[in-house]
Motif scaffolding. Sequence first.
Motif, mmCIF file in Angstrom:
data_model
loop_
_atom_site.group_PDB
_atom_site.id
_atom_site.type_symbol
_atom_site.label_atom_id
_atom_site.label_comp_id
_atom_site.label_asym_id
_atom_site.label_seq_id
_atom_site.Cartn_x
_atom_site.Cartn_y
_atom_site.Cartn_z
ATOM 1 N N VAL A 34 0.858 -1.185 0.000
ATOM 2 C CA VAL A 34 0.000 0.000 0.000
ATOM 3 C C VAL A 34 0.895 1.237 0.000
ATOM 4 O O VAL A 34 1.652 1.476 0.943
ATOM 5 C CB VAL A 34 -0.936 0.015 1.226
ATOM 6 N N TYR A 35 0.830 2.010 -1.081
ATOM 7 C CA TYR A 35 1.649 3.210 -1.221
ATOM 8 C C TYR A 35 0.820 4.446 -0.896
ATOM 9 O O TYR A 35 -0.220 4.683 -1.507
ATOM 10 C CB TYR A 35 2.187 3.332 -2.650
ATOM 11 N N LEU A 51 10.463 4.638 -7.007
ATOM 12 C CA LEU A 51 10.515 3.251 -6.560
ATOM 13 C C LEU A 51 11.846 2.635 -6.968
ATOM 14 O O LEU A 51 12.327 2.840 -8.089
ATOM 15 C CB LEU A 51 9.367 2.450 -7.180
ATOM 16 N N ASP A 52 12.455 1.857 -6.068
ATOM 17 C CA ASP A 52 13.670 1.138 -6.426
ATOM 18 C C ASP A 52 13.300 -0.173 -7.124
ATOM 19 O O ASP A 52 12.123 -0.516 -7.260
ATOM 20 C CB ASP A 52 14.550 0.886 -5.200
ATOM 21 N N PHE A 53 14.322 -0.886 -7.585
ATOM 22 C CA PHE A 53 14.054 -2.090 -8.367
ATOM 23 C C PHE A 53 13.218 -3.107 -7.610
ATOM 24 O O PHE A 53 12.316 -3.733 -8.172
ATOM 25 C CB PHE A 53 15.359 -2.751 -8.827
ATOM 26 N N HIS A 64 8.571 -6.235 -7.465
ATOM 27 C CA HIS A 64 7.537 -6.778 -6.579
ATOM 28 C C HIS A 64 6.150 -6.501 -7.137
ATOM 29 O O HIS A 64 5.283 -7.390 -7.195
ATOM 30 C CB HIS A 64 7.690 -6.164 -5.190
ATOM 31 N N ASP A 65 5.922 -5.262 -7.588
ATOM 32 C CA ASP A 65 4.605 -4.905 -8.124
ATOM 33 C C ASP A 65 4.318 -5.649 -9.424
ATOM 34 O O ASP A 65 3.173 -6.018 -9.706
ATOM 35 C CB ASP A 65 4.530 -3.396 -8.361
ATOM 36 N N PHE A 66 5.362 -5.879 -10.229
ATOM 37 C CA PHE A 66 5.164 -6.633 -11.465
ATOM 38 C C PHE A 66 4.797 -8.089 -11.159
ATOM 39 O O PHE A 66 3.873 -8.649 -11.771
ATOM 40 C CB PHE A 66 6.432 -6.578 -12.320
ATOM 41 N N ILE A 67 5.499 -8.701 -10.216
ATOM 42 C CA ILE A 67 5.230 -10.102 -9.857
ATOM 43 C C ILE A 67 3.787 -10.278 -9.400
ATOM 44 O O ILE A 67 3.102 -11.253 -9.753
ATOM 45 C CB ILE A 67 6.195 -10.570 -8.753
ATOM 46 N N LEU A 68 3.282 -9.314 -8.633
ATOM 47 C CA LEU A 68 1.924 -9.439 -8.098
ATOM 48 C C LEU A 68 0.860 -9.336 -9.182
ATOM 49 O O LEU A 68 -0.294 -9.714 -8.957
ATOM 50 C CB LEU A 68 1.677 -8.363 -7.034
ATOM 51 N N ARG A 69 1.212 -8.828 -10.352
ATOM 52 C CA ARG A 69 0.224 -8.668 -11.425
ATOM 53 C C ARG A 69 0.337 -9.732 -12.520
ATOM 54 O O ARG A 69 -0.351 -9.646 -13.541
ATOM 55 C CB ARG A 69 0.363 -7.261 -12.042
#
Length: 511
Positions: A47-48, A479-481, A486-491
């Motif tokens: 949550v950002y 955002l760092d790598f 992490h956000d890509f993996i969740l999608r």
Amino acid sequence: MNTQNILKFYGSKLDVKLDSSEYYDYELGKVDLDYNTDVLDLSKEIVYTTIKVNNTLSGMDCLRNLITLNEFDNTTNDEEYIFSGLTITLDYSDFVSYFNSSYEHTILNNDVFVFTGITNEIHYFSISNYNITNLPLFGVYGYFLDEDDNILLTSEGDSLIFTDEITFPYSLIDAGDDSFLITNDEELLMVSEFMDSSSELLSMFSKQIILCLNKLEDENNCCPQSPKLNAKPWAYKFDTGSGLDNCNSIINRRTEKGWTLDFIFNRDSQPWSLGGIFYYIGVRGENDPNNYADNNLSFQFTPDRRIKWVAHHYSGFCGTNGYEDGFYVASGQTPQLCVTDETKDFNVTIVFDRYKRFKDCDLENNGGWNDLIPKYIISEYDDTEVTAVTSTQLSISNNLEILNKKWSDERQRRLGTLKIYLNGRPIYKIENWEEVIPSKRGTQPFIQSWGGGTGLMNNIHNGVSCFDIKSIKYYEEPLDFTHVYHDFILRLNQYDFDICGDECVDNVYSL
């Protein structure tokens, strides 16, 4: 983060060589939980608090051929207002050209138009959608009922269908079949004149454009965020539009550390040449470099499968006659993208990370917009009469934002790193990249535009993306790598990604 001194705390005989520095953050903590824990759980969404835009442009057209306007019922603000439920559909190019030559580059979906073509009546129209072809050019959309709920009039296709005499004092107009129809005071519908073209209809509009419907209640009201309709781009002024009274900014002019843009695209079988500009921020409606320099930035796809950034910058220098203004176009592009499947999704993340961190007043003063406000404007004195004046210059107190030497000298405080990621993996990095801080300069400042750019400025930002843009996000932090990935993996389970590129082989060892 491999530049850290890992021997700083309690170490003397540890030698570690780290590779893949763009992919991982390595950190040795001296206490428990001295690390970023939110990226460790790959099943939990982070949550950002810094995310300011989270939306989609999916299903939106990439061209504007027609524009449809619906009348606004202003009786809540004016009891004497005559609401007629009018709908107008016009050629988009003809419509924007009618107001002025550059209105095409400043139109917003908030705009309100004033129709004065009916004697002793004023009607207000707002934009409802684009490219709708099943409405009359000018008429009533829907139907009217009498006191017994019988349909008196309906609108279908290009003409109005009348089922009975009109018993209400509405002013009804239809130009779909080249006729101009209006009710009279005797309750009968009659033909009053013919119209040869839409230009006659356009001439019935005032050249005045009201910024939003809220201004009809009180001209001091702030406007809400411009609505997202069915054609790109989605552009809005971001200095207002948020908060209970719409007077707060949607995003900040400058952030503490930097920012992140995140997109999910699908080419939808379109060629790369139709990828076009997918993001723009800065001023619109400008052709004067003194107003748009350091006040513009866009990202776009190139026909040969790359991502390109473009910005027009300011650079002062000391010339033979003293300090002189200079301008240049800065740009760069990624290697060719490895995604080739024209029907699959791909994720693009763009991050700017400023070298220096600023808070509060430092955001304005350290390379910020206060450097654009010289205390005085100095100009040459023109003595038109014979006087005793001996000075050759005039100094005038100033509170306007103007490109100047101090702004140029403070450039290093706006530098940082720009990174671009594809499907969570870095593909482009440039150091000493100058951030763009939106300025008050120009015709229509503080614009954030998704899915398209803007004209003028030598057309360096002109164009619209015809790709299906399934997701758009804007974070007010870099955002760092680890967070990007992490956000890509969740999608992965939400989209059908075209995963491509060579496998990374880690080279990590210790002695």
